[in-house]
Design an enzyme around this catalytic site. Structure first.
Site, PDB file in Angstrom:
ATOM      1  N   PHE A 184       4.238   0.934  -8.508  1.00 30.54           N
ATOM      2  CA  PHE A 184       4.117   0.117  -9.683  1.00 30.54           C
ATOM      3  C   PHE A 184       5.460  -0.388 -10.106  1.00 30.54           C
ATOM      4  CE2 PHE A 184       6.689   3.723 -11.677  1.00 30.54           C
ATOM      5  CZ  PHE A 184       6.222   4.840 -10.576  1.00 30.54           C
ATOM      6  N   HIS A 214       0.417   0.477   1.083  1.00 34.07           N
ATOM      7  CA  HIS A 214       1.018   1.905   0.919  1.00 34.07           C
ATOM      8  C   HIS A 214      -0.094   2.992   0.389  1.00 34.07           C
ATOM      9  CE1 HIS A 214       5.253  -0.114   0.591  1.00 34.07           C
ATOM     10  NE2 HIS A 214       5.214   0.296   2.031  1.00 34.07           N
ATOM     11  N   GLU A 220       3.587  -5.879  -8.112  1.00 31.45           N
ATOM     12  CA  GLU A 220       3.564  -4.664  -8.453  1.00 31.45           C
ATOM     13  C   GLU A 220       2.924  -4.358  -9.861  1.00 31.45           C
ATOM     14  OE1 GLU A 220       5.017  -1.982  -6.928  1.00 31.45           O
ATOM     15  OE2 GLU A 220       6.328  -3.061  -5.394  1.00 31.45           O
TER      16      GLU A 220
END
Ligand SMILES: *[C@@H]1O[C@H](CO)[C@@H](O)[C@H](O)[C@H]1NC(C)=O
Length: 432
Positions: free
Chosen positions: A311, A183, A385
């Site tokens: 995150f 991403h 994450e």
């Protein structure tokens, strides 16, 4: 006539100059949104499609809030829907454009005062990442092999490092495969893989000699270089840059919905303009095919696959449809060892890592790398994450250092524990 034309031209040029780089996010706001239960989670994902929301961070029911961006035209509708369902929220960012302009200025100031910054202390561009990989391979030829995985859609070289004290020839060693930047906008991820290379090769410490000697490493820091480079223009770009809809206004595929496990079944949008478009078919993207090919080439020895995102502070494992792999207890154990090792070093203001099955913990997904790796036989396949320390996608350099360091301890802990399960697997394979 002449002067009037000139004046108009001047005004136009001035307008261009004063226009901010992040204007497309002008008056876009980000909200912290409470998630009480699965129904709230479900509602938020329905609204995601209806109101073109951008979910920056997934929440966990009763434990952790979601962080969601909404455009100016949809804001009223969004907040009304939350209120109707009694979902509490608070404003995180009033104007995303302004927040990124400020972050850019802070980054410029920081860079201007740091001439000797290391590649992993900043947000290095594609060229700098490749230079670092090439440089490490050149300086440590007995330890490091540079491999070209293939080209990206736009023709960039995608490179990874193999790190081994035995030239990848000792079959009794497990392989740890980690990758970042599927991403594009998750900028803080690539520094963690570059820092891991640094710790394994350039700065090996006594306490880590075991993870270098007893484990072979495959490290792919820029999985989606086209998207990453584009995110330096359009900051919140997430996808690849391919053109499947024959529409230049709707490029790209969500790489982490493009893998061949439960592909396009849930948590995706068939609209090619969407940020969660899974592509016209599984593995439509060269970038995801590269990962698949590496997994398949070394399948008998890859013990752990770690796909690093930003995150939220989560370690998750398969499957995205709430079903569990046979070794779910082991998966939970190794994931927990990783989270706990990081938590032991976390800053006091940060929350703790949450560990679990991705669908149970958060929300159903399909076609993600974690699930594909698990499904084809990698015993420990995870999504990580990273923390944001409250700075969402705008993590400042001081925290990049902190995240690199604490994450490395988690990686080393998971490598050790996953390796202890590899002996059984290796012995079984050599017996048969
Ligand atoms: C997640 O997937 C499972 C299996 O397909 C299904 O039973 C469950 O209802 C799904 N959950 C949500 C919230 O859609």
């Amino acid at each position: 006539m002449e002067t009037r034309y000139l004046l108009v031209l001047c005004a136009a040029v001035l307008g261009l100059v004063t226009a901010g780089k992040h204007d497309i996010y002008s008056r876009h706001s980000v909200y912290n949104v409470q998630v009480r239960n699965k129904a709230d989670q479900h509602l938020l994902h329905e609204l995601e499609q209806q109101l073109e929301l951008d979910i920056w961070q997934n929440g966990v029911a009763g434990v952790r809030e979601a962080q969601i961006m909404v455009g100016p035209e949809r804001q009223r509708e969004f907040l009304q829907a939350l209120e109707l369902h009694g979902i509490q929220y608070s404003l995180h960012l009033n104007d995303v454009a302004e927040a990124f302009e400020l972050h850019d200025r802070q980054m410029d100031t920081w860079r201007a005062t740091r001439r000797n910054r290391k590649v992993f202390q900043d947000y290095p561009r594609y060229e700098e990442v490749n230079e670092y990989l090439e440089d490490v391979a050149r300086r440590y030829p007995n330890l490091v092999t540079l491999v070209e995985a293939g080209k990206s859609y736009e023709g960039r070289d995608i490179k990874y490092l193999k790190i081994s004290t035995t030239n990848f020839e000792d079959k009794s060693k497990p392989i740890y495969f980690m990758t970042t930047m599927i991403h594009a906008r998750e900028w803080v991820t690539t520094p963690t893989t570059l820092y891991s290379i640094h710790r394994l090769v350039e700065n090996l410490r006594t306490e880590d000699t075991d993870v270098l000697n007893d484990v072979d490493w495959i490290i792919l820091p820029l999985l989606n270089p086209d998207g990453y480079e584009y995110s330096h223009t359009v900051r919140l770009w997430r996808k690849t840059r391919s053109n499947h809809a024959n529409n230049p206004a709707c490029l790209g595929v969500d790489g982490n919905r493009n893998f061949g496990k439960n592909w396009a079944t849930i948590g995706v949008s068939p609209n090619p303009c969407s940020d969660i478009y899974p592509g016209p078919e599984a593995f439509s993207e060269q970038e995801t095919r590269n990962v698949r090919d590496i997994m398949q080439e070394y399948l008998d020895r890859i013990q752990l696959f770690m796909d690093i995102h930003s995150f939220g502070k989560y370690v998750t494992f398969g499957y995205g449809d709430e079903s569990l792999p046979d070794n779910a207890a082991q998966l939970h154990l190794v994931g927990s060892a990783m989270g706990a090792a990081i938590d032991a070093r976390k800053q006091p203001q940060a929350g703790f890592y949450l560990v679990g099955n991705s669908a149970t913990l958060m929300y159903n997904t399909s076609g993600c790398a974690q699930d594909f790796g698990q499904d084809i036989g990698i015993p420990f396949s995870y999504t990580l994450e990273l923390p944001s320390y409250g700075y969402d996608f705008r993590v400042p350099p001081t925290y990049v250092d902190i995240i690199n360091e604490e994450t490395w301890h988690g990686i080393a802990a998971s490598a050790r524990l996953a390796r202890s399960f590899y002996r059984v697997r290796y012995n079984a394979a050599t017996r048969s």
